[in-house]
Write an enzyme that holds these catalytic residues in place. Structure first.
Site, PDB file in Angstrom:
ATOM      1  NE  ARG A 165      -4.250  -1.395   0.242  1.00 51.44           N
ATOM      2  CZ  ARG A 165      -4.440  -2.663  -0.132  1.00 51.44           C
ATOM      3  NH1 ARG A 165      -3.468  -3.346  -0.691  1.00 51.44           N
ATOM      4  NH2 ARG A 165      -5.619  -3.237   0.039  1.00 51.44           N
ATOM      5  CB  SER A 237      -8.721  -1.002   3.625  1.00 47.81           C
ATOM      6  OG  SER A 237      -8.991  -2.262   3.085  1.00 47.81           O
ATOM      7  CD  GLU A 333      -5.553   1.442   2.044  1.00 45.69           C
ATOM      8  OE1 GLU A 333      -6.001   2.065   1.062  1.00 45.69           O
ATOM      9  OE2 GLU A 333      -5.795   0.259   2.275  1.00 45.69           O
TER      10      GLU A 333
HETATM   11  N1  EPU Z   1     -11.159 -10.210   9.521  1.00 45.55           N
HETATM   12  C1  EPU Z   1     -11.917 -10.240  10.664  1.00 45.55           C
HETATM   13  N2  EPU Z   1     -12.947  -9.345  10.780  1.00 45.55           N
HETATM   14  C2  EPU Z   1     -13.237  -8.432   9.827  1.00 45.55           C
HETATM   15  C3  EPU Z   1     -12.445  -8.401   8.664  1.00 45.55           C
HETATM   16  C4  EPU Z   1     -11.396  -9.291   8.530  1.00 45.55           C
HETATM   17  O1  EPU Z   1     -11.698 -11.041  11.546  1.00 45.55           O
HETATM   18  O2  EPU Z   1     -14.192  -7.692  10.006  1.00 45.55           O
HETATM   19  C5  EPU Z   1     -10.118 -11.231   9.325  1.00 45.55           C
HETATM   20  C6  EPU Z   1     -10.641 -12.301   8.351  1.00 45.55           C
HETATM   21  O3  EPU Z   1     -11.256 -13.320   9.027  1.00 45.55           O
HETATM   22  C7  EPU Z   1      -9.403 -12.789   7.663  1.00 45.55           C
HETATM   23  C8  EPU Z   1      -8.463 -11.602   7.735  1.00 45.55           C
HETATM   24  O4  EPU Z   1      -8.998 -10.682   8.673  1.00 45.55           O
HETATM   25  O5  EPU Z   1      -8.814 -13.861   8.316  1.00 45.55           O
HETATM   26  C9  EPU Z   1      -8.272 -10.943   6.387  1.00 45.55           C
HETATM   27  O6  EPU Z   1      -9.509 -10.451   5.912  1.00 45.55           O
HETATM   28  P1  EPU Z   1      -9.798 -10.160   4.374  1.00 45.55           P
HETATM   29  O7  EPU Z   1      -9.355 -11.302   3.545  1.00 45.55           O
HETATM   30  O8  EPU Z   1     -11.193  -9.695   4.245  1.00 45.55           O
HETATM   31  O9  EPU Z   1      -8.802  -9.011   4.026  1.00 45.55           O
HETATM   32  P2  EPU Z   1      -8.344  -7.714   4.816  1.00 45.55           P
HETATM   33  O10 EPU Z   1      -7.011  -7.930   5.402  1.00 45.55           O
HETATM   34  O11 EPU Z   1      -9.434  -7.294   5.725  1.00 45.55           O
HETATM   35  C10 EPU Z   1      -7.122  -6.773   2.665  1.00 45.55           C
HETATM   36  C11 EPU Z   1      -7.073  -5.475   1.908  1.00 45.55           C
HETATM   37  C12 EPU Z   1      -8.365  -5.319   1.084  1.00 45.55           C
HETATM   38  C13 EPU Z   1      -8.459  -6.480   0.121  1.00 45.55           C
HETATM   39  C14 EPU Z   1      -8.458  -7.775   0.934  1.00 45.55           C
HETATM   40  C15 EPU Z   1      -8.474  -9.010   0.059  1.00 45.55           C
HETATM   41  C16 EPU Z   1      -5.702  -3.976   3.216  1.00 45.55           C
HETATM   42  C17 EPU Z   1      -5.655  -2.765   4.087  1.00 45.55           C
HETATM   43  N3  EPU Z   1      -6.900  -4.359   2.819  1.00 45.55           N
HETATM   44  O12 EPU Z   1      -8.217  -6.664   3.597  1.00 45.55           O
HETATM   45  O13 EPU Z   1      -8.279  -4.117   0.357  1.00 45.55           O
HETATM   46  O14 EPU Z   1      -9.612  -6.402  -0.677  1.00 45.55           O
HETATM   47  O15 EPU Z   1      -7.271  -7.848   1.761  1.00 45.55           O
HETATM   48  O16 EPU Z   1      -7.225  -9.206  -0.503  1.00 45.55           O
HETATM   49  O17 EPU Z   1      -4.649  -4.519   2.902  1.00 45.55           O
HETATM   50  C18 EPU Z   1      -8.916  -1.818   0.165  1.00 45.55           C
HETATM   51  O18 EPU Z   1      -7.717  -1.540   0.180  1.00 45.55           O
HETATM   52  O19 EPU Z   1      -9.790  -0.926   0.055  1.00 45.55           O
HETATM   53  C19 EPU Z   1      -9.315  -3.205   0.335  1.00 45.55           C
HETATM   54  C20 EPU Z   1     -10.585  -3.539   0.468  1.00 45.55           C
END
Ligand code: EPU
Length: 337
Positions: A165, A237, A333
């Site tokens: 990012r 995010s 972010e």
């Molecule tokens: N999780 C939770 N609770 C939540 C959300 C997530 O426990 O409310 C846990 C999930 O269970 C999972 C882990 O966090 O084990 C990762 O969650 P997820 O795969 O949804 O991804 P994220 O880390 O929340 C990142 C990016 C997203 C991208 C997703 C998928 C960042 C800051 N965000 O989110 O990017 O779509 O991975 O690859 O790196 C964006 O930048 O706007 C964005 C949506």
């Protein structure tokens, strides 16, 4: 000719849907229009900022300056072999329309980045990423105009200093360059990346593995978790996933054995901010018109008439709680203006 609007509402130009105004809003449809405006009409007394799709920005007050909105269009093929294709794409192209265009033609590499809001010109700034792919993996170069000299510049991938990012355009060169074109190299015999979360499972539901089925799966996963900005203002995010040292990570893993984490280089560990916020019992929490999204704790939403300040205030409360509970500082972010 560029278009200039005065005292212009940005409501339709930021995905949070905040009704802030800018003194001037200037739309440029080409590099020449950008040069013409900056050379002849911009008097430098007022501050100037560049706004792409407005999907990663939070305005806390009216902008007493000039907002430049580059709307350079076009997808040009620069080079093509049986294996690869190199494209030069205007900064003003909509990111997801570009992804759809490539998927339809069988050009692989960005299908996992389906449905990310924003423009092509802003995708390198924060090195957008999702489902195991980052846009840096397919960018060959970024073309820009240097704001003060109006010189055309060319940044090869390595010179963009891409990281999670992050890029040079967010740091050293912040506000100094206008991205005009991005060059991509895509594959005609793509390597599918399906190892993130439940993507593989979802793709299998569609029978065959193809660029189209991956795009469809990513769209479904995103639509099930992430609010549509047209329906509920948000900027994706809101926080970055924090990267912490091994010592602190070990402490957290011992206390919460269910914590998801990713081992990185140099003994660093990335923890999902969404998990931390959910564990802190803040998921779905609402304060006036600002809230933590009910299905994805990493996303802050505007339920109607929240102001930028309301959102910042709410975000700071979340940061405080996470420091107290986990000793982790969450970094925003979004770009706060
Ligand atoms: N999780 C939770 N609770 C939540 C959300 C997530 O426990 O409310 C846990 C999930 O269970 C999972 C882990 O966090 O084990 C990762 O969650 P997820 O795969 O949804 O991804 P994220 O880390 O929340 C990142 C990016 C997203 C991208 C997703 C998928 C960042 C800051 N965000 O989110 O990017 O779509 O991975 O690859 O790196 C964006 O930048 O706007 C964005 C949506």
């Amino acid at each position: 000719m560029f278009e200039l609007k005065e005292n212009f509402s940005l409501k339709n130009h930021n995905t949070f849907g905040l009704n802030t105004k800018t003194r001037y809003f200037v739309v440029c449809n080409s590099e020449d229009e950008l040069i013409e405006f900056l050379n002849i009409h911009y008097k430098k007394e007022l501050p100037l900022m560049i706004l792409g799709g407005g999907s990663n920005v939070l305005f806390t007050k009216d902008y007493d300056g000039v907002i430049l909105h580059p709307r350079i269009k076009g997808i040009e093929i620069l080079r093509e072999t049986d294996e690869e294709i190199e494209l030069r794409v205007g900064a003003g192209e909509d990111w997801d329309e570009f992804v759809a265009y490539c998927v339809e033609r069988g050009w692989g590499g960005i299908e996992n980045l389906s449905l990310i809001p924003g423009n092509v010109g802003t995708c390198p700034i924060q090195n957008i990423g999702a489902y195991g792919v980052e846009v840096k993996d397919v960018i060959v170069a970024v073309e820009t105009l240097e704001l003060t000299t109006l010189q055309k510049c060319y940044f090869k991938n390595i010179e963009c200093e891409f990281a999670y990012r992050d890029s040079i355009f967010k740091r050293k060169l912040k506000g100094k360059q206008i991205i005009t074109y991005v060059r991509f190299k895509l594959k005609k015999q793509p390597n599918f990346k399906l190892d993130y979360g439940n993507l593989n499972e979802k793709v299998e539901e569609f029978g065959e593995i193809s660029l189209r089925s991956i795009r469809k799966a990513v769209v479904q996963i995103r639509e099930s978790k992430l609010p549509k900005p047209e329906e509920l203002g948000n900027a994706g995010s809101f926080f970055k996933n924090p990267i912490i040292d091994k010592q602190l990570a070990t402490k957290i893993i011992e206390k919460y054995p269910d914590v998801p984490y990713y081992q990185m280089e140099n003994d660093l560990v990335k923890i999902p901010a969404g998990w931390l916020i959910e564990k802190a019992e803040l998921k779905g929490k609402r304060m006036g018109d600002v809230g933590v999204h009910e299905k994805q704790a990493l996303v802050l939403v505007n339920y109607g008439n929240a102001t930028g300040d309301d959102i910042i205030h709410f975000a700071r409360n979340i940061q405080q709680t996470i420091i107290i509970l986990f000793e982790i500082e969450l970094e925003m972010e979004v770009n706060v203006v």
